[in-house]
Design a protein around this motif. Structure first.
Motif, short mmCIF file in Angstrom:
data_model
loop_
_atom_site.label_atom_id
_atom_site.label_comp_id
_atom_site.label_asym_id
_atom_site.label_seq_id
_atom_site.Cartn_x
_atom_site.Cartn_y
_atom_site.Cartn_z
N ILE A 1 2.97 -5.52 -15.44
CA ILE A 1 2.13 -5.71 -16.63
C ILE A 1 1.39 -7.04 -16.49
CG2 ILE A 1 2.07 -5.92 -19.14
CD1 ILE A 1 2.99 -3.14 -18.14
N GLY A 2 0.05 -6.98 -16.46
CA GLY A 2 -0.78 -8.18 -16.34
C GLY A 2 -1.35 -8.31 -14.94
N ALA A 3 -2.66 -8.53 -14.87
CA ALA A 3 -3.32 -8.67 -13.57
C ALA A 3 -3.83 -10.09 -13.36
CB ALA A 3 -4.48 -7.66 -13.44
N GLY A 4 -3.08 -11.07 -13.91
CA GLY A 4 -3.40 -12.48 -13.65
C GLY A 4 -2.83 -12.90 -12.30
N ILE A 5 -2.69 -14.20 -12.12
CA ILE A 5 -2.18 -14.72 -10.84
C ILE A 5 -0.78 -14.18 -10.58
CG2 ILE A 5 -1.41 -16.83 -9.66
CD1 ILE A 5 -3.59 -18.35 -11.27
N GLY A 6 0.06 -14.18 -11.63
CA GLY A 6 1.44 -13.73 -11.46
C GLY A 6 1.53 -12.25 -11.16
N GLY A 7 0.84 -11.44 -11.95
CA GLY A 7 0.92 -9.99 -11.77
C GLY A 7 0.36 -9.54 -10.43
N MET A 8 -0.77 -10.11 -10.05
CA MET A 8 -1.38 -9.67 -8.79
C MET A 8 -0.56 -10.14 -7.58
SD MET A 8 -3.52 -7.77 -9.98
CE MET A 8 -3.63 -7.05 -8.35
N SER A 9 -0.07 -11.39 -7.64
CA SER A 9 0.78 -11.86 -6.52
C SER A 9 2.00 -10.96 -6.40
CB SER A 9 1.23 -13.31 -6.75
OG SER A 9 0.14 -14.16 -6.87
N THR A 10 2.55 -10.58 -7.54
CA THR A 10 3.75 -9.73 -7.54
C THR A 10 3.46 -8.35 -6.97
OG1 THR A 10 4.62 -10.87 -9.45
CG2 THR A 10 5.46 -8.66 -9.06
N ALA A 11 2.35 -7.76 -7.41
CA ALA A 11 2.04 -6.41 -6.93
C ALA A 11 1.83 -6.42 -5.42
CB ALA A 11 0.79 -5.89 -7.65
N ILE A 12 1.14 -7.45 -4.93
CA ILE A 12 0.90 -7.54 -3.48
C ILE A 12 2.23 -7.76 -2.74
CG2 ILE A 12 -0.22 -8.94 -1.68
CD1 ILE A 12 -2.42 -9.57 -3.88
N ALA A 13 3.05 -8.67 -3.28
CA ALA A 13 4.33 -8.98 -2.62
C ALA A 13 5.25 -7.76 -2.60
CB ALA A 13 5.02 -10.15 -3.34
N LEU A 14 5.31 -7.03 -3.71
CA LEU A 14 6.20 -5.86 -3.77
C LEU A 14 5.72 -4.77 -2.81
CD1 LEU A 14 6.99 -5.59 -7.60
CD2 LEU A 14 8.56 -6.29 -5.77
N GLU A 15 4.42 -4.57 -2.74
CA GLU A 15 3.91 -3.54 -1.82
C GLU A 15 4.22 -3.91 -0.37
OE1 GLU A 15 0.57 -1.27 -2.44
OE2 GLU A 15 1.54 -0.69 -4.33
N LYS A 16 4.07 -5.20 -0.07
CA LYS A 16 4.39 -5.65 1.30
C LYS A 16 5.87 -5.41 1.61
CE LYS A 16 2.49 -9.28 3.57
NZ LYS A 16 1.42 -8.75 4.37
#
Ligand code: FAD
Length: 385
Positions: free
Chosen positions: A6-21
């Motif tokens: 939830i949230g596409a700020g710095i935290g949300g986007m870093s998280t989504a990228i990290a989890l996919e990796k």
């Protein structure tokens, strides 16, 4: 395993990228239809840079970052240099550069790395629920999403924080207003490769180079909360607050564009020690809101993302266990950052005038060693050393 972010700020986007990796499926839901980051720029210190490097954005970040080779404090009124030193000992010690970057460009880099078309914009979460096997998020358009776990990176006004903590926490006004924006570099104001800060009267005026021949500037003024915000008087307001300050400060005020200058009342939140409830975890400003006085809020969100992906990928006792390990690794670190920033905030903004006067006096004898040691300590406390 699927994560709802939830949230596409710095935290949300870093998280989504990290989890996919790390091999997880993700779905990102963002409240606004179009991202308009609050604030013009952000300094990413080497602990944050190392996280973005680890997430595969090293080259893009380097291209966005300004060349901040020196750091200087100048006297408010005379403009004379109180101290000036190279940042290269810091780079040597921690093994990475700091990068001041324009926020809109940082946000675009993160979103494009993940895939802009994959983000579901205009989805404001209103409620979350969980069972023994998964989570459900409800949005204000009546839709819902399901996943195995949920990461709430919904910022300092997080609605999911109440669900996790079981109580409301209040934001604390830090006592000052910050105006920030971008201007074309003018070396009659400050050197192009230097982080320059004018200090006096518990106020400060600061300039940092970002790419594209621009300075990120900000003005801090201790003021009561809730004053009217009026762009039509913004330049004159700054002229009044900085009457008698050195010529470069006056030139900076003359050169800013009031229409693109942001005004922010600075807050933080008393650190708390619970980031996780079952399959739901808070991350970034939702978990720890800090004043920007050591420039670490966004960096901490990047650290959260890297640690979250590491703990979930490297432990096999299940999602709830992995999230609790994330919490265990992040609570003390982020508390330390919030409290350090608060301390710095109080000294900079003259909460106690005598302490601030002593700091101004100390700056005249500062060789850079003490300042850099403090910064290195903060940076090296990050998850990637
Ligand atoms: P946010 O950036 O707030 O993102 C949260 C996202 O969630 C937003 O896009 C929002 O629209 C969305 N959202 C909110 N509610 C919902 C909902 N209900 N449903 C769906 N989506 C929702 N940090 C640094 O590291 N270095 C700096 O130099 C620095 N300077 C700063 C200067 C200023 C003046 C300020 C105010 C902050 C600064 N910070 C800095 C801190 C940094 O900006 C924040 O820590 C960082 O943006 C936090 O990222 P986040 O993703 O957790 O939250």
């Amino acid at each position: 395993m699927k994560a709802i972010v939830i949230g596409a700020g710095i935290g949300g986007m870093s998280t989504a990228i990290a989890l996919e990796k790390a091999g997880f499926d993700t779905a990102v839901f963002e409240a606004v239809k179009e991202m308009k980051p609050v604030g013009a720029a952000i300094s990413i210190w080497p602990n944050g840079v190392k996280c973005l490097n680890a997430l595969g954005m090293k080259q893009q970040l380097q291209a966005l970052g300004g060349n901040m080779a020196f750091m200087a404090y100048n006297d408010a009124h005379s403009g004379s240099t109180l101290t000036r030193f190279s940042l290269s000992p810091l780079v040597q010690q921690v093994g990475e550069y700091p990068y001041p970057v324009a926020r809109a460009e940082l946000q675009a880099m993160l979103i494009d790395t993940y895939g802009r078309s994959r983000i579901q914009f205009g989805k404001r979460v209103t409620q979350v629920e969980q069972s023994a096997t998964g989570v459900t998020a409800w949005f204000d358009d009546g839709s819902q999403a399901e996943g195995d776990f949920l990461i709430a990176a919904d910022g300092t006004h997080s609605v999911i924080r109440h669900y996790v903590l079981g109580e409301n926490v209040q934001r604390r006004y830090a006592g000052y207003v910050n105006w920030n924006g971008l201007v074309t570099i003018d070396e009659s104001i400050a050197p192009a490769d230097q982080w320059t800060t004018f200090v006096g009267e518990g106020k400060r005026v600061s300039l940092m180079p970002v790419s594209g021949n621009r300075f990120y500037f900000f003005f801090d003024v201790p003021l009561p909360k809730g004053l009217a915000e009026d762009r039509s008087t913004l330049r004159q307001d700054l002229k009044n607050y900085f009457t008698g300050w050195a010529d470069p400060v006056q030139r900076l005020i003359d050169s800013i564009n009031p229409d693109t200058t942001n005004r922010v009342e600075i807050h933080d939140i008393e650190p708390f020690s619970r980031f996780v409830k079952g399959r739901v975890a808070l991350l970034g400003d939702a978990a720890h809101s800090t004043t920007p006085d050591i420039g670490q809020g966004g960096c901490a969100a990047m650290e959260d993302a890297v640690v979250l992906a590491q703990t979930l990928a490297s432990h096999s006792l299940g999602i709830e266990d992995g999230l609790l390990r994330y919490e265990a690794r992040r609570v003390e670190r982020t508390k330390d950052l919030v409290l350090k920033a608060r301390k710095r905030c109080d000294v900079t903004h003259a909460k106690d005038a005598e302490i601030t006067a002593a700091w101004y006096a100390d700056l005249k004898n500062e060789t850079g060693e003490r300042v850099l040691a403090g910064m290195c300590d903060t940076i090296e406390g990050g998850p990637l050393g």
